[in-house]
Design an enzyme around this catalytic site. Structure first.
Site, PDB file in Angstrom:
ATOM      1  N   ARG A   1      10.513   8.016  -1.079  1.00 46.56           N
ATOM      2  CA  ARG A   1      11.740   8.587  -1.071  1.00 46.56           C
ATOM      3  C   ARG A   1      11.888   7.824  -2.774  1.00 46.56           C
ATOM      4  O   ARG A   1      13.237   7.846  -2.737  1.00 46.56           O
ATOM      5  CB  ARG A   1      12.126   7.347   0.157  1.00 46.56           C
ATOM      6  CG  ARG A   1      12.878   8.299   1.112  1.00 46.56           C
ATOM      7  CD  ARG A   1      13.869   7.661   2.462  1.00 46.56           C
ATOM      8  NE  ARG A   1      13.621   6.808   2.503  1.00 46.56           N
ATOM      9  CZ  ARG A   1      13.786   5.305   2.790  1.00 46.56           C
ATOM     10  NH1 ARG A   1      15.758   5.934   2.370  1.00 46.56           N
ATOM     11  NH2 ARG A   1      13.837   4.015   3.318  1.00 46.56           N
TER      12      ARG A   1
ATOM     13  N   LYS B   1       5.717   2.945  -6.355  1.00 43.22           N
ATOM     14  CA  LYS B   1       6.940   1.207  -5.219  1.00 43.22           C
ATOM     15  C   LYS B   1       7.460   0.113  -6.235  1.00 43.22           C
ATOM     16  O   LYS B   1       7.895   0.674  -7.187  1.00 43.22           O
ATOM     17  CB  LYS B   1       7.209   2.125  -4.156  1.00 43.22           C
ATOM     18  CG  LYS B   1       8.558   1.444  -3.833  1.00 43.22           C
ATOM     19  CD  LYS B   1       9.453   2.025  -2.421  1.00 43.22           C
ATOM     20  CE  LYS B   1       9.065   0.629  -1.375  1.00 43.22           C
ATOM     21  NZ  LYS B   1       8.856   1.378   0.276  1.00 43.22           N
TER      22      LYS B   1
ATOM     23  N   ASN C   1      20.936  -9.187 -50.372  1.00 44.19           N
ATOM     24  CA  ASN C   1      21.997  -8.294 -49.468  1.00 44.19           C
ATOM     25  C   ASN C   1      21.478  -7.393 -49.815  1.00 44.19           C
ATOM     26  O   ASN C   1      21.170  -6.623 -50.704  1.00 44.19           O
ATOM     27  CB  ASN C   1      22.935  -9.079 -50.574  1.00 44.19           C
ATOM     28  CG  ASN C   1      24.349  -8.444 -50.145  1.00 44.19           C
ATOM     29  OD1 ASN C   1      24.841  -7.067 -49.462  1.00 44.19           O
ATOM     30  ND2 ASN C   1      25.661  -8.981 -49.823  1.00 44.19           N
TER      31      ASN C   1
ATOM     32  N   ALA D   1       0.565  -1.841  -0.181  1.00 40.72           N
ATOM     33  CA  ALA D   1      -0.189  -0.197  -0.040  1.00 40.72           C
ATOM     34  C   ALA D   1       1.456   1.400  -0.397  1.00 40.72           C
ATOM     35  O   ALA D   1       0.363   2.144  -0.514  1.00 40.72           O
ATOM     36  CB  ALA D   1      -0.713  -0.066   1.205  1.00 40.72           C
TER      37      ALA D   1
ATOM     38  N   TYR E   1       6.556  -8.282   1.682  1.00 41.31           N
ATOM     39  CA  TYR E   1       6.623  -6.630   1.092  1.00 41.31           C
ATOM     40  C   TYR E   1       6.940  -6.529   0.250  1.00 41.31           C
ATOM     41  O   TYR E   1       8.510  -7.396  -0.200  1.00 41.31           O
ATOM     42  CB  TYR E   1       7.232  -6.129   2.415  1.00 41.31           C
ATOM     43  CG  TYR E   1       7.434  -5.813   3.864  1.00 41.31           C
ATOM     44  CD1 TYR E   1       5.850  -6.017   4.521  1.00 41.31           C
ATOM     45  CD2 TYR E   1       8.072  -5.356   4.583  1.00 41.31           C
ATOM     46  CE1 TYR E   1       5.734  -5.446   5.546  1.00 41.31           C
ATOM     47  CE2 TYR E   1       8.281  -5.066   5.292  1.00 41.31           C
ATOM     48  CZ  TYR E   1       6.677  -5.259   6.560  1.00 41.31           C
ATOM     49  OH  TYR E   1       6.951  -4.854   7.698  1.00 41.31           O
TER      50      TYR E   1
HETATM   51  C1  UD1 Z   1       9.011  -2.812   8.756  1.00 40.75           C
HETATM   52  C2  UD1 Z   1       8.541  -3.275  10.224  1.00 40.75           C
HETATM   53  C3  UD1 Z   1       9.774  -3.228  10.980  1.00 40.75           C
HETATM   54  C4  UD1 Z   1      10.884  -4.063  10.119  1.00 40.75           C
HETATM   55  C5  UD1 Z   1      11.139  -3.277   8.601  1.00 40.75           C
HETATM   56  C6  UD1 Z   1      11.781  -4.404   7.895  1.00 40.75           C
HETATM   57  C7  UD1 Z   1       6.786  -3.166  11.636  1.00 40.75           C
HETATM   58  C8  UD1 Z   1       5.953  -1.652  12.560  1.00 40.75           C
HETATM   59  N1  UD1 Z   1       7.883  -2.393  11.166  1.00 40.75           N
HETATM   60  O1  UD1 Z   1       9.104  -1.314   9.290  1.00 40.75           O
HETATM   61  O2  UD1 Z   1       9.956  -4.388  12.520  1.00 40.75           O
HETATM   62  O3  UD1 Z   1      12.660  -3.608  10.394  1.00 40.75           O
HETATM   63  O4  UD1 Z   1       9.398  -3.129   8.474  1.00 40.75           O
HETATM   64  O5  UD1 Z   1      11.931  -3.211   6.134  1.00 40.75           O
HETATM   65  O6  UD1 Z   1       5.763  -3.356  10.404  1.00 40.75           O
HETATM   66  N2  UD1 Z   1       2.558  -0.864   4.273  1.00 40.75           N
HETATM   67  C9  UD1 Z   1       1.681  -1.120   4.098  1.00 40.75           C
HETATM   68  N3  UD1 Z   1       0.139  -0.349   4.499  1.00 40.75           N
HETATM   69  C10 UD1 Z   1       0.345   0.420   5.794  1.00 40.75           C
HETATM   70  C11 UD1 Z   1       2.380   0.462   6.598  1.00 40.75           C
HETATM   71  C12 UD1 Z   1       2.584  -0.628   5.509  1.00 40.75           C
HETATM   72  O7  UD1 Z   1       0.222  -1.685   2.614  1.00 40.75           O
HETATM   73  O8  UD1 Z   1       0.004   0.840   6.588  1.00 40.75           O
HETATM   74  C13 UD1 Z   1       3.804  -1.731   3.699  1.00 40.75           C
HETATM   75  C14 UD1 Z   1       4.563  -0.544   3.022  1.00 40.75           C
HETATM   76  O9  UD1 Z   1       3.791  -1.008   1.760  1.00 40.75           O
HETATM   77  C15 UD1 Z   1       5.722  -1.678   3.148  1.00 40.75           C
HETATM   78  C16 UD1 Z   1       5.621  -2.496   4.556  1.00 40.75           C
HETATM   79  O10 UD1 Z   1       4.146  -2.426   4.344  1.00 40.75           O
HETATM   80  O11 UD1 Z   1       5.674  -2.685   1.778  1.00 40.75           O
HETATM   81  C17 UD1 Z   1       6.273  -2.448   5.000  1.00 40.75           C
HETATM   82  O12 UD1 Z   1       6.130  -0.781   5.463  1.00 40.75           O
HETATM   83  P1  UD1 Z   1       6.891   0.309   6.016  1.00 40.75           P
HETATM   84  O13 UD1 Z   1       5.916   1.340   6.880  1.00 40.75           O
HETATM   85  O14 UD1 Z   1       8.586   0.878   5.092  1.00 40.75           O
HETATM   86  O15 UD1 Z   1       7.815   0.050   7.544  1.00 40.75           O
HETATM   87  P2  UD1 Z   1       9.234  -0.457   8.380  1.00 40.75           P
HETATM   88  O16 UD1 Z   1       8.500   1.281   8.888  1.00 40.75           O
HETATM   89  O17 UD1 Z   1       9.853   0.270   7.550  1.00 40.75           O
END
Ligand code: UD1
Ligand code: CA
Length: 447
Positions: free
Chosen positions: A18, A25, A362, A13, A102
């Protein structure tokens, strides 16, 4: 327990701020296709019973990329726990094992997921199994808190103590959960207990432990768990995939003189005894037979090359180019939607578009098929054994018969009969002594 069913939830989602892009993404490409398609291939290799992809609003392109796998929309991005909860209705009464992935972690392998699943189905019967890893730079990842009795909790970096931050064992985000117990855990995730105010999926571990359930982890390689959050990380992921594709090409019997400068597409098909010189780029949809030589600086996409053909240096094959066996395509030749039949030669500075070049024909240097009048495309048919003199323009639609010869510099606008000569250029005029007289006059003027 091996007969338990498997569901996979892919979280995608996030827009990926970034990346600084209007494209979601997970739609950014690696080796010529969206990164989520790489991940979906890995998912499908596990033969799961159900798959659901959680996307954000306005991500129709992601839905199209994963189809026929269903997507559910998370309208508000309230955290990873909230994202997983959105998949619940789609999974209905599913109570097998559930893997959460993810979408922006595309390099994970099926073997690693199998290990995760084996642990989930193992004798400890853990409610949650987390895929941990020890990255070179642990930075802002969540940390796994491990005790004698297994995994106790995951603390997010921003909520972790200094001591916890020193722990090198990080959360990759990948988890396997017991479908019978997971929804009760997800339901109890409380967004008010962390500094971001989000529903943290990671809290499922501590909640399971509080219920008296076991939780555990398996460790993965950092290279597989690279998350693509920026263009820089995209380039690192691309390098990992390219290295695998180069190895596969070489294992399949191709010589890559300088592997690092050859760029493959995820679907490039290469036969045996193919030699690829440095600086060659393959776009999607390229198939190459055996004993083909590809010299430096070629660019190919959507084309096929039959056994024994020689290409380049500096050849460009665009979609629909079909190069026959033992044909020669030389330097600065562009071919699009055209068939070059067995043994034909198109060796220098030529554009062949919407055409057939018959067997053994050719085509001389600088030949252009004039296939486009600004509105529509027309076809040029060059017969077997025909000879097209240098710098000719073949104005399509036009047909050159088998064995015909076109004189150099011709602009051919009508059909040329088999075996005929066509010359269509200004007639040469010779005036004896004119040049000498001209020079004498000019010199006289200057005194
Ligand atoms: C998360 C983990 C963290 C881990 C890291 C690894 C949690 C709370 N934290 O942190 O422990 O070390 O990933 O990369 O889970 N996403 C959604 N909907 C949302 C939020 C996120 O679909 O509401 C998806 C994002 O698109 C992404 C993934 O979940 O693919 C991770 O979300 P992100 O916000 O990057 O998590 P981090 O804060 O990096
Ligand atoms: Ca992240």
């Amino acid at each position: 327990m091996a007969s338990r069913a498997l569901a996979v939830i892919v979280l995608a989602a996030g827009m990926g701020t970034r990346m600084k892009s209007t494209l979601p993404k997970v739609m950014h490409p690696l080796a010529g296709r969206p990164m989520i398609r790489h991940l979906m291939d890995t998912v499908h290799s596990l033969s799961p019973d159900r798959v659901v992809v959680v996307v954000g609003p306005d991500m129709d392109s992601v839905g199209a990329a994963v189809a026929p796998v269903p997507t559910v929309v998370q309208t508000q991005r309230l955290g990873t726990g909230h994202a997983v909860a959105q998949a619940r209705a789609a999974l209905g009464d599913f109570d097998g094992d559930v893997i959460v992935l993810y979408g922006d972690t595309p390099l994970i392998t099926a073997e690693t997921l199998q290990r995760l699943l084996a642990e989930r189905r193992g004798p400890r019967d853990p409610a949650v199994v987390v895929l941990g890893f020890k990255p070179d730079k642990a930075s802002e990842y969540g940390r796994l808190v491990v005790g004698a009795e297994g995994l106790k909790a995951i603390v997010e970096y921003r909520d972790a103590t200094r001591e916890q931050r020193e722990n090198p064992l990080c959360n990759s985000g990948v988890m396997a959960l017991d479908g019978r117990r997971m929804w009760s855990l997800i339901d109890r995730i409380d967004p008010t207990t962390n500094s971001k105010g989000e529903y943290y999926l990671t809290d499922a571990v501590a909640l399971a432990r509080a219920d008296g359930c076991c939780c555990s982890f398996v460790e993965g390689e950092q290279i597989e768990l690279l998350g693509v959050n920026s263009r820089g990380e995209q380039a690192i992921a691309e390098a990992v995939i390219q290295a695998k594709l180069r190895d596969a090409a070489m294992e399949g019997g191709a010589t890559l003189i300088d592997p690092a400068s050859v760029w493959f597409s995820w679907d490039t098909k290469i036969g045996q005894d193919v030699v690829i010189w440095p600086h060659v780029v393959f776009g999607p949809g390229v198939t190459i037979g055996n004993r083909v030589e590809i010299r430096g600086f070629c660019h190919f996409e959507g084309c096929s090359i039959a056994d024994g053909a020689t290409l380049g240096p500096y050849a460009r094959l665009r979609p629909g180019a079909k190069i026959g066996a033992s044909a020669h395509i030389g330097n600065f030749v562009e071919i699009k939607a055209a068939t070059v039949e067995t043994g034909a030669k198109v060796n220098h500075l030529t554009y062949i578009g919407d055409a057939r070049v018959g067997a053994g024909a050719n085509v001389g240097a600088g030949t252009i098929t004039c296939n486009y009048d600004g509105f529509s495309k027309s076809f040029t048919d060059i017969g077997a054994g025909a000879f097209i003199g240098s710098n000719s323009a073949l104005v399509a639609p036009v047909k050159i018969g088998d064995g015909a010869i076109v004189g150099a510099g011709s602009v051919v606008t009508r059909e040329v009969a088999p075996g005929a000569l066509a010359v269509a250029r200004g007639v040469q005029a010779d005036i004896p002594g004119w040049a000498d007289n001209f020079r004498d006059q000019q010199r006289a003027k200057k005194g």
